[in-house]
Design an enzyme around this catalytic site. Sequence first.
Site, PDB file in Angstrom:
ATOM      1  N   PRO A  42       1.435  -0.752  -0.772  1.00 22.46           N
ATOM      2  CA  PRO A  42       2.134  -0.831  -2.060  1.00 22.46           C
ATOM      3  C   PRO A  42       2.315   0.551  -2.682  1.00 22.46           C
ATOM      4  CG  PRO A  42      -0.073  -1.777  -2.214  1.00 22.46           C
ATOM      5  CD  PRO A  42       0.168  -1.463  -0.783  1.00 22.46           C
ATOM      6  N   GLU A  43       3.553   0.883  -2.970  1.00 27.50           N
ATOM      7  CA  GLU A  43       3.869   2.133  -3.648  1.00 27.50           C
ATOM      8  C   GLU A  43       4.390   1.788  -5.041  1.00 27.50           C
ATOM      9  OE1 GLU A  43       6.165   4.633  -0.931  1.00 27.50           O
ATOM     10  OE2 GLU A  43       5.259   3.600   0.768  1.00 27.50           O
ATOM     11  N   HIS A  90     -10.927 -12.653   2.926  1.00 28.53           N
ATOM     12  CA  HIS A  90     -10.541 -11.319   2.465  1.00 28.53           C
ATOM     13  C   HIS A  90     -10.435 -11.224   0.955  1.00 28.53           C
ATOM     14  CE1 HIS A  90     -10.014 -10.229   6.590  1.00 28.53           C
ATOM     15  NE2 HIS A  90      -9.088 -11.149   6.782  1.00 28.53           N
ATOM     16  N   ARG A 119      -8.495  -4.509   4.130  1.00 34.18           N
ATOM     17  CA  ARG A 119      -9.197  -3.268   4.498  1.00 34.18           C
ATOM     18  C   ARG A 119     -10.266  -2.842   3.496  1.00 34.18           C
ATOM     19  NH1 ARG A 119      -4.775  -0.637   7.732  1.00 34.18           N
ATOM     20  NH2 ARG A 119      -4.882  -1.980   9.537  1.00 34.18           N
ATOM     21  N   ARG A 145       3.729  25.128  -3.069  1.00 36.63           N
ATOM     22  CA  ARG A 145       3.097  24.449  -1.924  1.00 36.63           C
ATOM     23  C   ARG A 145       3.712  24.973  -0.630  1.00 36.63           C
ATOM     24  NH1 ARG A 145      -0.612  20.514  -4.437  1.00 36.63           N
ATOM     25  NH2 ARG A 145       0.015  20.814  -6.579  1.00 36.63           N
TER      26      ARG A 145
END
Length: 276
Positions: A2-3, A92, A111, A154
């Site tokens: 999920p973003e 889960h 996870r 960067r």
Amino acid sequence: MPELPEVETVRRGLTKSVVGQTITEIEIRYFKIIVGNVQEFRDRLLGATITDIGRRAKYLLFHFDNGWTMVSHLRMEGRYQLRAEKSEFDKHVHVIFSLSNGQYLAYRDVRKFGKMQLVPRGSELNLKSIAALGPEPLTPEYTSEALRAGLSERRKSIKATLLDQHVVSGLGNIYADEVLWQSRINPQEPANNLSATQLTTLYQAINTEIKRAIDAGGTTVHSYVNADGQKGTFQGQLQVYQHTGEACPRCGNSIAKIKVAGRGTHYCPVCQPLNS
DNA sequence: ATTGAATCCTGGTCGC
DNA sequence: TGCGACCAGGATTCAA
């Protein structure tokens, strides 16, 4: 994973389904999801009512009427489920909130990477991880100048830099690949080596892509499903992510998958060349 | 200050 | 069919 668009979709779904509900019981099956004292977490939320749900980048912010805010990050595979019976939850599911309307709101995470943390309302933006977030797309703080300034210092790859939440927040592996394809920028291009044109294109592509994805209800990949159990439809609009070996929609050459900064990265080697 | 590596987890995949 | 080895991957922590 999920973003920002997926988290926003979850936020909207949960806002419709659980705002106004009071927590009558909490079952915590896996303690490590909770940051801080588990007993305090439970005690503070018992009897509390959800007033509204906010979001900062990929963080969900559940605000309660007793002055506490639950900060929730879904990480890789976290998701919320709303069910009528506890028996419907599988192994889960790690945290179950009993609601005053008789339903159960559960946090499921295969996870176990996700985290929940309780903080006094108003202090959530001071959490170290949230305070350090860069501006997020579609907000006044996200300007082309902010992006240019962030990238200019960067030296690592643009792909790694977009995944780094300190410059721009909310992007993950899917949208990073997509916006770089949209902008014809090689994922391995050093972030501080983008041309002025590339910077402008990338800036716009990030806003456009995030907006389109939110409008589509996010991308459904693997386990991601929003709180209503509905699937987002944006996966149908992905151009390169998980399209390895297929024809590039722009030039027809084969989409490649390589590893950049330890992450699977999809791009077109022909129309996303490295700058000379 | 930035950068890279290690870490957390489990389901899926691969090789035998 | 089964089993061990290996891998993905967001954010944090630690080391350089």
